[in-house]
Design a protein around this motif. Structure first.
Motif, PDB file in Angstrom:
ATOM      1  N   ASP A  92       0.861  -1.181   0.000  1.00  0.00           N
ATOM      2  CA  ASP A  92       0.000   0.000   0.000  1.00  0.00           C
ATOM      3  C   ASP A  92       0.899   1.233   0.000  1.00  0.00           C
ATOM      4  OD1 ASP A  92      -1.405   2.233   1.672  1.00  0.00           O
ATOM      5  OD2 ASP A  92      -3.022   0.897   1.043  1.00  0.00           O
ATOM      6  N   LEU A  93       0.542   2.239  -0.771  1.00  0.00           N
ATOM      7  CA  LEU A  93       1.387   3.446  -0.846  1.00  0.00           C
ATOM      8  C   LEU A  93       1.527   4.126   0.516  1.00  0.00           C
ATOM      9  CD1 LEU A  93       0.275   4.966  -4.258  1.00  0.00           C
ATOM     10  CD2 LEU A  93       2.416   3.783  -3.716  1.00  0.00           C
ATOM     11  N   GLY A  94       0.578   3.906   1.411  1.00  0.00           N
ATOM     12  CA  GLY A  94       0.669   4.470   2.753  1.00  0.00           C
ATOM     13  C   GLY A  94       1.913   4.016   3.507  1.00  0.00           C
ATOM     14  N   GLU A  95       2.445   2.863   3.130  1.00  0.00           N
ATOM     15  CA  GLU A  95       3.665   2.356   3.766  1.00  0.00           C
ATOM     16  C   GLU A  95       4.842   3.309   3.561  1.00  0.00           C
ATOM     17  OE1 GLU A  95       4.622  -1.753   2.795  1.00  0.00           O
ATOM     18  OE2 GLU A  95       2.490  -2.098   2.402  1.00  0.00           O
ATOM     19  N   LEU A  96       4.811   4.084   2.510  1.00  0.00           N
ATOM     20  CA  LEU A  96       5.920   5.003   2.217  1.00  0.00           C
ATOM     21  C   LEU A  96       5.906   6.207   3.155  1.00  0.00           C
ATOM     22  CD1 LEU A  96       5.696   4.884  -1.663  1.00  0.00           C
ATOM     23  CD2 LEU A  96       7.347   3.706  -0.199  1.00  0.00           C
ATOM     24  N   LEU A  97       4.831   6.407   3.876  1.00  0.00           N
ATOM     25  CA  LEU A  97       4.711   7.538   4.785  1.00  0.00           C
ATOM     26  C   LEU A  97       5.158   7.210   6.197  1.00  0.00           C
ATOM     27  CD1 LEU A  97       1.215   8.829   3.601  1.00  0.00           C
ATOM     28  CD2 LEU A  97       3.480   9.689   2.960  1.00  0.00           C
ATOM     29  N   ARG A  98       5.419   5.973   6.454  1.00  0.00           N
ATOM     30  CA  ARG A  98       5.796   5.547   7.820  1.00  0.00           C
ATOM     31  C   ARG A  98       7.259   5.694   8.062  1.00  0.00           C
ATOM     32  NH1 ARG A  98       2.313   0.267   7.041  1.00  0.00           N
ATOM     33  NH2 ARG A  98       0.371   1.320   6.803  1.00  0.00           N
TER      34      ARG A  98
END
Length: 98
Positions: A92-98
């Motif tokens: 998920d692209l959200g993983e890049l924000l962590r």
């Protein structure tokens, strides 16, 4: 999709299938649409990133010498995305924000 999602105004450039056909751009795995978008943004490919869930799209990003190619694994093909040239694979692209 952008219009349906109500986010069309958030994008400076759109190179979709219609634009690609009008400009006679080769499709994936050729990097032509990605390179056209980078050129319109006046960003060298080496300083841009490609985000793709398709193997051919990842190949296109690598073939275009983009600075970073992110594979998005939506169907359980993590290793194949890496094998086709992704620098990193996320679910998920959200993983890049962590």
């Amino acid at each position: 999709m952008l219009k349906a999602a109500g986010i069309e105004d958030l994008f400076e450039v759109r190179i979709d299938g219609i634009v690609a056909a009008e400009r006679h751009l080769r499709g994936k795995p050729a990097p032509d649409p990605f390179l056209a978008a980078a050129a319109e943004l006046k960003v060298p490919a080496a300083e841009a990133a490609v985000f793709e869930d398709a193997l051919a799209g990842v190949e296109a990003g690598r073939a275009g010498d983009f600075g970073y190619v992110v594979g998005v694994d939506r169907v359980g093909q993590r290793q194949a995305l890496l094998d086709h040239g992704a620098d990193v694979v996320v679910d998920d692209l959200g993983e890049l924000l962590r």
